[in-house]
Structures are given as C-alpha cells and as structure tokens.
Design a protein around this motif. Structure first.
Motif, PDB file in Angstrom:
ATOM      1  N   LEU A  15      22.344  12.217 -62.970  1.00 10.81           N
ATOM      2  CA  LEU A  15      20.727  12.118 -62.486  1.00 10.81           C
ATOM      3  C   LEU A  15      19.988  12.332 -63.677  1.00 10.81           C
ATOM      4  O   LEU A  15      18.979  11.623 -63.709  1.00 10.81           O
ATOM      5  CB  LEU A  15      20.777  13.391 -61.458  1.00 10.81           C
TER       6      LEU A  15
ATOM      7  N   THR B 241      17.431   9.712 -65.044  1.00 11.01           N
ATOM      8  CA  THR B 241      15.799  10.165 -65.100  1.00 11.01           C
ATOM      9  C   THR B 241      15.189  10.334 -66.663  1.00 11.01           C
ATOM     10  O   THR B 241      14.035  10.029 -66.820  1.00 11.01           O
ATOM     11  CB  THR B 241      15.912  11.895 -64.465  1.00 11.01           C
TER      12      THR B 241
ATOM     13  N   PHE C  37      20.772  19.934 -64.649  1.00 14.84           N
ATOM     14  CA  PHE C  37      19.881  19.240 -64.603  1.00 14.84           C
ATOM     15  C   PHE C  37      18.512  19.785 -65.233  1.00 14.84           C
ATOM     16  O   PHE C  37      17.640  18.944 -66.176  1.00 14.84           O
ATOM     17  CB  PHE C  37      19.467  18.659 -63.294  1.00 14.84           C
TER      18      PHE C  37
END
Length: 136
Positions: free
Chosen positions: A16, A20, A119
């Motif tokens: 992710l 991103t 993240f």
C-alpha cells in the motif's frame, strides 16, 4: 516461509505504501486528512472490542485524536517544505502510537497496529524525501 506468512500485515502495508508514495509527490492536504482520521479507527476498534471501558483508555484515545488532528491542522496551515516536515513528524508520531498499541496488544488487533505502523513509517519517510531532508 513461516515467518513471512506471519508478517502479512507488514507485506500489505509495504504494498500500500508503494502504491501511495512511490511517485514521490505526496499530497499534503490529503495526507493531513488521513493523519487526522487515523485515530478515529482506533476509537471505533476500541468501542467494538470493548477496550475503552478500561480506566484511562478512552481518555488516551481521545488525547491521541486531539494531538494528531492538531498536527494535521497545523500542517494544513503551512506551505512547502515546512508543511511536509510537520506532516512527517505527525506520521512518524503515529507510527510510534501504533508500536505502543502493538506492544500492549490493546484497543486494536495487533495485525492492525502492525500494518498501520509500517505504513505510517513509510509515509513519514516519503514525506521527508519529498521535503528534501533525506537523500535516497
């Protein structure tokens, strides 16, 4: 292979984060909004898991919400490199928040705090790179 299978939250977070942040152009307004919204998930998990009934748990989560929202609002009021640096500090702070939740195994599932922490750390690094304070 067994260890990798147990690190699936980290693998999802890295994938992710790549999707991103890989373009190297973080959108400060969007990332400030995400920083302000992240603590809401902790409150929701805490409510559904019954974790906020313990003494001090709700107060701690609300304090986190206020602090991260304040950092996000501060960053939204700034421009350029300074906004990116404030956001990076907020995202790194949230990674630490995740690590504390992971270590205590409270409020959110450990898998959540693991993927969120990875993240968030990747986001902080991407923001620092975009601000030009870290050379790759």
């Amino acid at each position: 292979m067994h260890t990798i299978a147990h690190r699936w939250p980290t693998l999802i977070a890295l994938a992710l984060a790549a999707l991103t942040f890989l373009d190297g152009r973080p959108a400060p307004e969007f990332l400030a909004g995400v920083l302000a919204a992240m603590p809401l998930f902790y409150l929701l998990f805490g409510v559904f898991r019954g974790e906020l009934r313990r003494p001090g748990a709700l107060a701690g989560q609300l304090a986190g919400l206020v602090c991260f929202a304040a950092v996000a609002l501060s960053a939204a009021c700034l421009n350029g490199t300074l906004a990116l640096l404030v956001l990076a500090a907020g995202w790194l702070g949230h990674a630490v928040w995740d690590a504390v939740h992971y270590a205590r195994a409270r409020v959110v599932p450990r898998q959540w705090s693991e993927w969120c922490g990875v993240f968030d750390a990747c986001g902080a690094l991407a923001l620092l790179l975009a601000a030009g304070t870290v050379t790759g």
